[in-house]
Write an enzyme that holds these catalytic residues in place. Structure first.
Site, PDB file in Angstrom:
ATOM      1  N   ARG A  63      11.068   0.922  -5.876  1.00 27.51           N
ATOM      2  CA  ARG A  63      11.010   2.078  -4.972  1.00 27.51           C
ATOM      3  C   ARG A  63      10.563   1.656  -3.585  1.00 27.51           C
ATOM      4  O   ARG A  63       9.700   0.796  -3.438  1.00 27.51           O
ATOM      5  CB  ARG A  63       9.992   3.111  -5.488  1.00 27.51           C
ATOM      6  CG  ARG A  63      10.509   3.996  -6.591  1.00 27.51           C
ATOM      7  CD  ARG A  63       9.554   5.161  -6.854  1.00 27.51           C
ATOM      8  NE  ARG A  63       8.170   4.747  -6.940  1.00 27.51           N
ATOM      9  CZ  ARG A  63       7.141   5.561  -6.717  1.00 27.51           C
ATOM     10  NH1 ARG A  63       7.350   6.830  -6.364  1.00 27.51           N
ATOM     11  NH2 ARG A  63       5.913   5.139  -6.832  1.00 27.51           N
TER      12      ARG A  63
ATOM     13  N   SER B  54       3.167  -5.146  -9.489  1.00 26.82           N
ATOM     14  CA  SER B  54       2.426  -4.886 -10.741  1.00 26.82           C
ATOM     15  C   SER B  54       2.504  -6.043 -11.718  1.00 26.82           C
ATOM     16  O   SER B  54       2.923  -5.885 -12.876  1.00 26.82           O
ATOM     17  CB  SER B  54       2.961  -3.610 -11.393  1.00 26.82           C
ATOM     18  OG  SER B  54       2.934  -2.574 -10.451  1.00 26.82           O
TER      19      SER B  54
ATOM     20  N   ASP C  82      -0.561  -1.922  -9.279  1.00 21.68           N
ATOM     21  CA  ASP C  82      -0.350  -0.481  -9.506  1.00 21.68           C
ATOM     22  C   ASP C  82      -1.604   0.194 -10.063  1.00 21.68           C
ATOM     23  O   ASP C  82      -1.873   1.362  -9.806  1.00 21.68           O
ATOM     24  CB  ASP C  82       0.847  -0.229 -10.432  1.00 21.68           C
ATOM     25  CG  ASP C  82       0.743  -0.961 -11.763  1.00 21.68           C
ATOM     26  OD1 ASP C  82      -0.123  -1.847 -11.902  1.00 21.68           O
ATOM     27  OD2 ASP C  82       1.543  -0.663 -12.668  1.00 21.68           O
TER      28      ASP C  82
END
Length: 917
Positions: free
Chosen positions: A539, A602, A656
């Site tokens: 994203r 992450s 994250d």
């Protein structure tokens, strides 16, 4: 020739006249289709009453739970005894069930009489007689030296609380033994058997004859889920959903319900269709006012109904020229076998004459025709009434399964059904007319209810043995409080190892400093870019933060990362990322702007500052080469340079989990822990700088990214790892790594379930021992299926549908086991997560020297959010293991996007005074 025609015409006319005469006289016994549909609807209402706790005590149709939960699956094996008490004879049976290659049943049996002095005498003597007959049979068959399981067919209404227990509600048929009602007939029989010291039997099941019929037929046809007896008495049973049975605890699976439909109408529900003959018969019976439906249907009463009708017709001059005989006045002189003989297709009229002459009557041709038609009307009404009640049961089965069309088999038994020449044909035709949306096969039970009792016992033995094996597997996943405390203590030790310089290199919980040293204070503002890489999707976000009112607005676009990029070269991966950023900037009209950027990455990284992160090792299916040991921020800067289209200010590389903590910290200043329970599993928290030996300085706090997924990689969790965990680990992309994550995260739980299902199927405990190709396929059992299967709102039928989507053809029992397997796997995952979290909150409490700690945990991840029980079990575990910590759980809104932007904003805010200095 003319004379022959004249005779034929005369006979046809005579027959028509007699039939019309009888039809007029017995008008009330002829039931229209409309009336039958109405009776069907009434019986449905009575079934509902019998199943509901509040209305059962007053219901006439008792709907008794039988505790028979499974039908034969063909794997039954062994030697069993069966007793059958309830008809004109008593029967003892030895049944050898074999599953070798093909289903086979061998039987040896012996009939014993049941004289009136036994059936209507003292109850203790009745059971002693049964035990004596059993002993005689076992001696004859040389079975005295064996311990054998026994099934007891007892064809009277009993209230059962378990399979091997039943309290007699009332005697029916010709039985009336004293002192048995309201006592447990199994314990009565057990006491009688104990008097024979040389006999060793284990009574495993008390079975109604109707249930026995269903089980016998189900052994030959797995579609059989209804049993009907139309003999001396009449009754039906069927497999009902547990969720509809108020009288028994538990909602899972199905149980056979013994309807005891013979009592339908005892509350007056059938008064409009009962005739004067039904009332007269009832008054002269052993149990007036009871079993009114049975008295209109069963073999014990049909002959008597015919006698009462003939007597009345003779009295009114409609038969025998008004002549009567003493035999016609005598109760029981016409039996059901006579009715059957009179209705035979060709010899019926001759049989009728013979039977009437035996009764001392002198019938004319016209009388014989009329009497035959009386028999037809009485037996046809019996078949019609049976069909209406059976149609109600079939409709209920269809509705329970939510099917537009039902395919099922009805197991049939009983002398009336077997010996009456027209009865089966009539019954089948009417049932099919009343339920056109059911494809019904009627299967005649061979060796009837006694073989059925042996089948119930065989199934009970099988289920008992299988249950034991299944429980042994599930027990591996059920963690005791002691084991959870052990996990908590070991996690605490590993946290300390990771923080200390000396032990850090060998620590499995890496305790990585993130260089995030502050939480949001509400003064953050501006436009920020955020990147989020951590799964198969990537994203890019634009985040606008406004100070004062603490408002955050986000715009984002999702891009796929193809497998060949995930597992290609590092350069290809970062070029792909930059391509996605370029697309987004163009899409947002921001091509020339130099925005501060937070990069949510992450994967385990070792950071030397907030904008430097060296990748320790890939997880979650990523395998891009030339990345491990490299600084991912540098790799991103290089890729931006290669593209040479725009420039960005990369302020922070963020995990994250840290983003999750920051997002919640923006709303709640008490939030100092971030937890992710999704595809992967991780935890971060604010640690005192003085405890972090890897970073210089003792003042303030810094967020530590624990990377706890590697907990146990040194073998410290081997005592609770199962063979299934090991199989999942060996088949993964990173064997021996991330062992804790493989027991707790969404990426692996479904795979653990699949391995357990394969193991159980190999043992013959699931899916009929057949491992489908689909079940052999890695990854078919996604974790979302666990969430769906464990949903409290989901009936087993829907569980079966999910399994069918996965190509697994499951029985109801299979579905229960699959649901249990999913339950223990996800429960263990939540408890292990809870034990890890308890170690951290206890550490925070002790570090701050507090008696009680109040702290908020920011949480994200699909497993926590979507699984119906995970969050509750996790919270309960933390509460139990850290009782002095008051922990609030706060769901994070987009930690990896909004969180990255907030970390970037905080970093910018903290950089400002340093620049001014």
């Amino acid at each position: 020739m003319f004379a022959v025609h004249l005779m034929a015409f005369y006979f046809t006319k005579l027959k028509e006249d007699q039939i019309k005469k009888v039809d007029r006289f017995l008008y009330h016994m002829r039931l229209s289709d409309e009336t039958l549909l109405d009776i069907m609807a009434r019986f449905q209402v009575e079934m509902e009453k019998g199943l509901a706790k509040d209305t059962n005590p007053t219901a006439s149709v008792k709907m008794l739970p039988t505790f028979v939960r499974a039908i034969p699956d063909g794997s039954e094996n062994g030697e069993f005894l069966a007793l059958d008490l309830g008809g004109s004879k008593f029967r003892v049976l030895k049944v050898q069930v074999s599953a070798e290659g093909k289903r086979s049943v061998q039987m040896e049996s012996q009939f014993y009489p049941t004289p009136n002095e036994i059936t209507r005498g003292n109850g203790s003597e009745l059971f002693e007689y049964v035990a004596d007959c059993l002993a005689d049979f076992m001696k004859t068959k040389e079975l005295m030296h064996k311990k054998l399981p026994l099934g007891f067919t007892f064809s009277f209404p009993c209230r059962q609380t378990k399979l091997e227990e039943g309290v007699l509600l009332s005697w029916t048929k010709k039985f009336k033994a004293r002192g048995v009602q309201d006592t447990d007939v199994v314990s009565r029989l057990t006491q009688a058997v104990k008097k024979h010291k040389d006999m060793d039997v284990d009574i495993l099941a008390l079975v109604n004859d109707t249930v026995g019929t269903m089980m016998t037929c189900a052994y030959d046809d797995p579609y059989c889920e209804v049993g009907v007896i139309i003999g001396t008495g009449t009754n039906a049973c069927y497999m009902e959903d547990m969720s509809n049975i108020d009288l028994v605890e538990g909602d899972e699976g199905r149980m056979c319900i013994n309807t005891e439909w013979g009592a339908f109408g005892d509350d007056g529900a059938l008064e409009d269709i009962r005739t004067e003959f039904d009332r007269e018969l009832d008054l002269g019976s052993l149990n007036p006012g009871k079993q009114l439906f049975e008295k209109m249907i069963s073999g014990l009463y049909l002959g008597e109904l015919v006698r009462l009708i003939l007597l009345k017709m003779a009295k009114t001059g409609l038969l025998f020229g008004g002549q009567k005989s003493s035999a016609l006045h005598t109760k029981g002189k016409i039996e059901t076998q006579h009715v059957a003989a009179m209705e035979r297709y060709k010899e019926g009229l001759a049989n009728t004459r013979e039977i009437l002459v035996d009764l001392g009557l002198e019938p004319s041709e016209a009388d014989c025709i009329a009497v035959q038609h009386v028999c037809t009307i009485v037996s046809f009404r019996s078949a019609n009434l049976c069909a209406a009640a059976l149609a109600a049961i079939l409709t209920r089965l269809r509705e329970n399964k939510r099917l537009t069309r039902l395919r099922t088999t009805v197991g049939m038994d009983g002398t009336l059904y077997k010996i009456h020449p027209q009865y089966p044909k009539r019954l089948h035709k009417v049932v099919r007319k009343l339920v056109p949306n059911c494809d019904v096969r009627f299967l005649l039970s061979e060796s009837g209810s006694t073989k059925g009792a042996a089948m119930v016992t065989a199934v009970a033995s099988r289920v008992q043995a299988q249950r034991k094996q299944i429980d042994e597997v599930l027990a591996l996943f059920r963690l005791t409080l002691e084991q959870l405390v052990g996990v908590q203590d070991r996690m605490r030790a590993e946290l300390e190892f990771g923080l200390k310089k000396k032990t850090h290199p060998l620590a499995t919980v890496k305790m990585l400093p993130t260089y995030v040293c502050g939480m949001p204070d509400g003064t953050e503002k501006g436009k920020f870019l955020a990147l989020d890489l951590g799964g198969t999707n990537f994203r890019v976000l634009l985040v606008k933060i406004r100070s004062g009112r603490r408002s955050v607005r986000m715009y984002n676009k999702i891009f796929a990362i193809p497998l060949e990029i995930m597992q290609g070269t590092g350069e290809e991966l970062f070029d792909h990322i930059v391509q996605c950023i370029a697309d987004f900037l163009e899409y947002m009209g921001l091509k020339g702007a130099r925005l501060p950027l937070g990069f949510t990455f992450s994967f385990p990284c070792r950071q030397a500052s907030i904008d430097k992160g060296t990748l320790i090792g890939w997880t979650k299916g990523f395998k891009a080469t030339d990345c491990e040991g490299e600084d991912v921020v540098d790799m991103l800067r290089e890729a931006i340079k290669r593209r040479n289209e725009f420039d960005l200010d990369i302020v922070a590389v963020v995990n994250d989990t840290v983003g999750t903590m920051m997002t919640c910290g923006y709303e709640d200043p008490n939030c100092e822990i971030g937890l992710i329970a999704g595809t992967g599993s991780n935890m971060c928290y604010m640690e005192e700088m003085r405890n972090i030996e890897l970073v210089e300085g003792d003042e303030g706090k810094m967020c530590i990214n624990t990377e706890w997924g590697g907990f146990g990689d040194n073998g410290c969790l081997d005592d609770i790892r199962t063979q299934y965990d090991k199989e999942v680990d060996e088949g993964s992309l990173n064997p021996g790594k991330q062992r804790y994550e493989k027991m707790t995260s969404g990426m692996y739980l479904g795979e653990i379930v699949r391995q357990i299902l394969i193991g159980l199927t190999k043992q013959g405990l699931l899916f009929r021992g057949q491992i489908s190709e689909r079940l052999r396929t890695r990854g078919i059992f996604e974790t979302k299926f666990l969430s769906q299967i464990e949903s409290d709102r989901l009936a087993l039928l829907q569980v079966r549908r999910i399994l069918q989507q996965l190509g697994l053809d499951s029985t109801c029992e299979d579905s229960i086991v699959v649901k249990e397997v999913c339950g223990v796997v996800s429960r263990r995952a939540a408890q292990l997560c809870g034990a890890g979290l308890a170690a951290i909150v206890e550490k925070r409490r002790e570090d701050q020297g507090l008696e009680r700690l109040r702290i908020t945990v920011g949480v994200d991840g699909t497993l926590y959010k979507l699984h119906p029980h995970f969050s509750r079990i996790l919270q309960e575990t933390v509460k139990e293991l850290a009782p002095r910590c008051e922990v609030t759980f706060m769901l994070s809104e987009d930690g990896s996007g909004k969180g990255a932007a907030l970390i970037t904003a905080v970093a910018k805010r903290l950089q400002q005074p340093r620049k001014e200095n």
